[in-house]
Design a protein around this motif. Structure first.
Motif, PDB file in Angstrom:
ATOM      1  N   THR A  46      27.401  74.430  47.109  1.00 51.30           N
ATOM      2  CA  THR A  46      28.646  75.609  47.287  1.00 51.30           C
ATOM      3  C   THR A  46      29.558  75.314  45.930  1.00 51.30           C
ATOM      4  O   THR A  46      29.969  76.352  45.181  1.00 51.30           O
ATOM      5  CB  THR A  46      29.287  75.467  48.266  1.00 51.30           C
ATOM      6  OG1 THR A  46      28.513  75.714  49.759  1.00 51.30           O
ATOM      7  CG2 THR A  46      30.373  76.425  48.624  1.00 51.30           C
ATOM      8  N   ALA A  47      29.847  74.292  45.611  1.00 43.37           N
ATOM      9  CA  ALA A  47      30.845  73.974  44.385  1.00 43.37           C
ATOM     10  C   ALA A  47      30.039  74.297  43.137  1.00 43.37           C
ATOM     11  O   ALA A  47      30.733  75.017  42.381  1.00 43.37           O
ATOM     12  CB  ALA A  47      31.387  72.467  44.356  1.00 43.37           C
ATOM     13  N   ARG A  48      28.923  73.747  43.155  1.00 39.55           N
ATOM     14  CA  ARG A  48      28.183  74.130  41.672  1.00 39.55           C
ATOM     15  C   ARG A  48      28.079  75.594  41.468  1.00 39.55           C
ATOM     16  O   ARG A  48      28.562  76.032  40.362  1.00 39.55           O
ATOM     17  CB  ARG A  48      26.845  73.549  41.670  1.00 39.55           C
ATOM     18  CG  ARG A  48      26.092  73.742  40.274  1.00 39.55           C
ATOM     19  CD  ARG A  48      24.823  73.441  40.344  1.00 39.55           C
ATOM     20  NE  ARG A  48      24.202  73.502  38.971  1.00 39.55           N
ATOM     21  CZ  ARG A  48      23.999  74.433  38.138  1.00 39.55           C
ATOM     22  NH1 ARG A  48      24.203  75.558  38.652  1.00 39.55           N
ATOM     23  NH2 ARG A  48      23.333  74.482  37.209  1.00 39.55           N
ATOM     24  N   SER A  69      31.892  77.900  41.786  1.00 38.62           N
ATOM     25  CA  SER A  69      32.816  77.234  40.849  1.00 38.62           C
ATOM     26  C   SER A  69      32.500  77.019  39.398  1.00 38.62           C
ATOM     27  O   SER A  69      32.864  77.665  38.562  1.00 38.62           O
ATOM     28  CB  SER A  69      33.713  75.960  41.296  1.00 38.62           C
ATOM     29  OG  SER A  69      34.712  75.593  40.425  1.00 38.62           O
ATOM     30  N   THR A  70      31.615  76.026  39.151  1.00 38.21           N
ATOM     31  CA  THR A  70      31.218  75.762  38.142  1.00 38.21           C
ATOM     32  C   THR A  70      30.161  76.882  37.329  1.00 38.21           C
ATOM     33  O   THR A  70      30.648  77.249  36.308  1.00 38.21           O
ATOM     34  CB  THR A  70      29.984  74.336  38.137  1.00 38.21           C
ATOM     35  OG1 THR A  70      30.911  73.282  38.942  1.00 38.21           O
ATOM     36  CG2 THR A  70      29.761  73.967  36.561  1.00 38.21           C
ATOM     37  N   VAL A 123      32.958  71.228  38.919  1.00 39.47           N
ATOM     38  CA  VAL A 123      33.148  70.341  39.965  1.00 39.47           C
ATOM     39  C   VAL A 123      32.110  69.294  39.705  1.00 39.47           C
ATOM     40  O   VAL A 123      30.838  69.789  39.830  1.00 39.47           O
ATOM     41  CB  VAL A 123      33.045  71.208  41.392  1.00 39.47           C
ATOM     42  CG1 VAL A 123      33.208  70.140  42.528  1.00 39.47           C
ATOM     43  CG2 VAL A 123      33.963  72.260  41.389  1.00 39.47           C
ATOM     44  N   ARG A 174      29.188  66.705  40.347  1.00 42.55           N
ATOM     45  CA  ARG A 174      28.225  66.860  41.188  1.00 42.55           C
ATOM     46  C   ARG A 174      27.101  65.795  40.756  1.00 42.55           C
ATOM     47  O   ARG A 174      26.581  65.792  39.638  1.00 42.55           O
ATOM     48  CB  ARG A 174      27.657  68.442  41.375  1.00 42.55           C
ATOM     49  CG  ARG A 174      26.452  68.053  42.438  1.00 42.55           C
ATOM     50  CD  ARG A 174      25.787  69.673  42.333  1.00 42.55           C
ATOM     51  NE  ARG A 174      25.068  69.826  43.758  1.00 42.55           N
ATOM     52  CZ  ARG A 174      23.801  70.801  43.577  1.00 42.55           C
ATOM     53  NH1 ARG A 174      23.871  71.386  42.543  1.00 42.55           N
ATOM     54  NH2 ARG A 174      23.115  70.744  44.628  1.00 42.55           N
ATOM     55  N   MET A 185      36.056  72.402  51.656  1.00 42.19           N
ATOM     56  CA  MET A 185      35.050  73.375  50.783  1.00 42.19           C
ATOM     57  C   MET A 185      35.370  74.537  51.332  1.00 42.19           C
ATOM     58  O   MET A 185      35.364  75.398  50.368  1.00 42.19           O
ATOM     59  CB  MET A 185      33.704  72.778  50.720  1.00 42.19           C
ATOM     60  CG  MET A 185      32.370  73.397  50.191  1.00 42.19           C
ATOM     61  SD  MET A 185      33.021  73.491  48.374  1.00 42.19           S
ATOM     62  CE  MET A 185      32.523  71.558  48.075  1.00 42.19           C
ATOM     63  N   SER A 224      38.169  75.859  49.611  1.00 45.37           N
ATOM     64  CA  SER A 224      37.859  75.771  48.017  1.00 45.37           C
ATOM     65  C   SER A 224      37.082  77.158  47.701  1.00 45.37           C
ATOM     66  O   SER A 224      37.338  77.883  46.915  1.00 45.37           O
ATOM     67  CB  SER A 224      37.167  74.697  47.492  1.00 45.37           C
ATOM     68  OG  SER A 224      38.017  73.391  47.586  1.00 45.37           O
ATOM     69  N   TRP A 251      37.789  80.160  45.330  1.00 41.96           N
ATOM     70  CA  TRP A 251      36.927  80.474  44.155  1.00 41.96           C
ATOM     71  C   TRP A 251      36.488  81.990  44.421  1.00 41.96           C
ATOM     72  O   TRP A 251      36.475  82.813  43.226  1.00 41.96           O
ATOM     73  CB  TRP A 251      35.776  79.602  44.233  1.00 41.96           C
ATOM     74  CG  TRP A 251      35.916  78.291  43.919  1.00 41.96           C
ATOM     75  CD1 TRP A 251      37.036  77.711  43.139  1.00 41.96           C
ATOM     76  CD2 TRP A 251      35.508  77.199  44.318  1.00 41.96           C
ATOM     77  NE1 TRP A 251      37.072  76.288  43.037  1.00 41.96           N
ATOM     78  CE2 TRP A 251      36.246  76.017  43.909  1.00 41.96           C
ATOM     79  CE3 TRP A 251      34.420  76.766  45.191  1.00 41.96           C
ATOM     80  CZ2 TRP A 251      35.609  74.759  44.163  1.00 41.96           C
ATOM     81  CZ3 TRP A 251      33.753  75.516  45.683  1.00 41.96           C
ATOM     82  CH2 TRP A 251      34.356  74.586  45.051  1.00 41.96           C
TER      83      TRP A 251
END
Length: 151
Positions: free
Chosen positions: A53-55, A58-59, A66, A68, A90, A93, A97
């Motif tokens: 999810t973060a990658r 966001s990234t 973020v 990882r 998350m 976040s 995002w």
């Protein structure tokens, strides 16, 4: 065009369901791997979902890196209460995002177009996030069932 509120509703439902499964299993079962080749523990599956999810949200989409360690996600262990709190963080976040994402725009940090055809737009990237959450939710449900059955 992707409806952000509907998208977030689907993602939130998946993340909450996975969080609740891990919490319900408790520290012992959540950190066990089923006796199947290549199986992951429930803790690792959810940890991987948070990394995914973060990658991507966001990234890739926003260019806001973020950190990882993908390999470490599959061997992650720990307290389920901590992972539950990380999951809720998350979720918050992801809402931020997505609010700042233009689904029609290209990602700020694009991936290989040959490999990641869905990443031509930020909307495609977001759909990939949900795809990953949905498939891993099913994997986590099956993993829970196998562990409870003693396998």
């Amino acid at each position: 065009m992707i409806d952000k509120d509907t998208f977030l509703g689907f993602c939130d439902e998946a993340l909450v369901a996975m969080r609740d499964i891990v919490v319900d299993l408790g520290d012992d079962l959540a950190n066990q791997r089923p006796a199947l080749p290549g199986a992951n523990s429930p803790f690792a599956i959810l940890t991987h979902c948070l990394g995914v999810t973060a990658r991507w949200a966001s990234t890739v989409n926003l260019g806001e890196v973020v950190p990882r360690d993908r390999d470490a996600e599959f061997t992650a262990t720990g307290a389920v209460d901590t992972l539950a709190a990380d999951t809720d963080a998350m979720r918050a976040s992801l809402r931020d995002w997505v609010a700042r994402t233009d689904p029609a725009a290209p990602p700020a940090a694009p991936t290989s177009p040959r490999q990641d055809w869905y990443a031509a737009t930020c909307g495609g990237v977001l759909l990939h996030v949900y795809e990953e959450l949905a498939q891993h939710r099913g994997q986590l449900e099956l993993t829970r069932d196998v562990l409870r059955a003693g396998g």
